[in-house]
Design an enzyme around this catalytic site. Structure first.
Site, short mmCIF file in Angstrom:
data_model
loop_
_atom_site.label_atom_id
_atom_site.label_comp_id
_atom_site.label_asym_id
_atom_site.label_seq_id
_atom_site.Cartn_x
_atom_site.Cartn_y
_atom_site.Cartn_z
N ASP A 1 107.50 -50.79 65.78
CA ASP A 1 105.92 -50.54 65.84
C ASP A 1 105.22 -50.52 67.16
OD1 ASP A 1 103.31 -50.17 65.12
OD2 ASP A 1 103.51 -51.57 63.25
N HIS B 1 101.91 -49.74 67.82
CA HIS B 1 100.45 -49.87 67.88
C HIS B 1 99.83 -50.84 68.41
CE1 HIS B 1 101.63 -47.38 64.18
NE2 HIS B 1 100.41 -46.91 64.38
#
Length: 139
Positions: A14, A16
């Protein structure tokens, strides 16, 4: 500073970054020593950082939906590394698709997590929980 150290980051593949920075900033504003590992963090990196800094808790974020997979075995690895009973907290979009949060929470608790938060939980909620859990007194 309140003398408590939190290791945080975004687990797995991930990337983000924005929410992670907001979480770290909010925790710092609250007086926590924050070890922000950034994005794409492995379980081993969380554990190494927690050992190196004598962390009081590990806060795992995930937004891309694979958090449940990425978090499997984390409690066992913590125990093997000597991080007995370190609080493991996770939040964000931890699973793919629409699932009942209580079901997701139950699975994470079975994996040894201390607390799980659904998407959209205000960071203030997590901070209040950490303050209570870690015995941080507010002025």
């Amino acid at each position: 500073m309140n003398g408590k150290t939190i290791v945080t980051g975004v687990i797995g593949a991930d990337a983000h970054a924005v929410g992670n920075k907001i979480i770290a900033f909010a925790l710092q504003q609250e007086g926590y020593n924050v070890v922000n590992l950034g994005v794409m963090v492995s379980q081993e990196e969380y554990i190494e950082a927690a050992i190196e800094t004598n962390a009081d808790a590990i806060l795992v974020s995930s937004l891309y939906g694979h958090g449940e997979i990425d978090c499997q075995g984390l409690r066992e690895k913590c125990e093997e590394a000597g991080l007995h009973n370190i609080p493991l907290i996770a939040g964000g979009n931890l699973v793919v698709g629409k699932q009942e949060f209580k079901d997701v929470e139950e699975r994470f608790m079975k994996m040894g997590f201390t607390k799980i938060y659904p998407p959209g939980t205000p960071i203030e909620t997590t901070i209040a929980y950490l303050n209570d859990l870690l015995g941080v007194k507010k002025d």
